[in-house]
Design an enzyme around this catalytic site. Structure first.
Site: not given
Length: 234
Positions: A117, A125, A134, A160, A180
């Site tokens: 996330d 935005n 985007d 997202d 990682r």
């Protein structure tokens, strides 16, 4: 439902049908139809061969179109990664395969799901516009795709939120890969005009077994990811 024949195909079909009707009639002993000449017989056979070739090409075109539509139905248009529907299908398919394999070998095989996330994505935005948002999503999808194995599945679940399916991986290796990947994402930068926008992401990893339910696996992955997000904010 098949597509209608175009003009040339329709004419060829009618010509072949007529010629073959005469050909079949000539072969029927009970039929008094006039026999076809050798030239007409050869022409009928050639037309039939051409018609078969054209039919095969048409079938191949239809199969390619079906495959293209199926691909579009499971692909996220913005990033090129799989969408939620595609990811759910892959997860169910992977778990079914692992279940069959476990039954055949008496070995428990599973995998790992990573849930990703992006932090503060709404601010990107709101501040820089949806075009910047985007582009950031496309950048993240690219990082995920390059960082995973060929057998893994990268998906944008919506907004997202991303996920990665990693079959045949244990919990310890999954956690290592999650850390990682999180480090790599958080060191990624988006060049936007004269600006450099940092990527911020939280990654949660959950292992699954063949007998688990896909929805429960995703719910657990979500919970772990949000706990990780809270840890990073603390």
């Amino acid at each position: 439902m098949t597509a209608p024949l175009d003009g040339p195909s329709a004419r060829m079909y009618a010509e072949v049908a007529g010629m073959l009707a005469r050909f079949n009639g000539a072969l029927d002993p009970a039929n008094d139809a006039e026999e076809l000449s050798p030239t007409e017989t050869t022409a009928a056979l050639k037309l039939a061969l051409v018609a078969m070739t054209e039919a095969q090409k048409r079938i191949e075109r239809q199969q390619m179109r079906i495959a293209e539509l199926e691909s579009l139905s499971v692909t996220d248009e913005l990033t090129g990664a799989m969408n939620r529907r595609g990811f759910d299908m892959q997860l169910r398919k992977s778990m079914a395969h692992q279940k069959r394999h476990s039954q055949e070998t008496d070995e428990q095989h599973g995998g790992v799901v990573l849930m990703i996330d992006l932090d503060r994505f709404k601010a990107v935005n709101d501040t820089y516009g949806h075009a910047a948002g985007d582009e950031l999503l496309r950048l993240v999808a690219g990082v995920l795709t390059r960082d995973v194995r060929a057998s893994d599945t990268v998906a944008r679940l919506g907004g997202d939120e991303f996920a990665v399916l990693m079959p045949d991986l244990d919990a310890e290796d999954g956690l290592t890969r999650a850390r990682r990947l999180e480090k790599r994402l958080n060191s990624t930068r988006l060049s936007w005009g004269e600006l450099v926008l940092p990527v911020s992401a939280s990654v949660g990893a959950v292992s699954f077994r063949p007998q688990d339910r896909p929805a429960e696996v995703l719910n657990r992955a979500d919970e772990i990811m949000y706990r990780r997000k809270a840890e990073r904010r603390a």
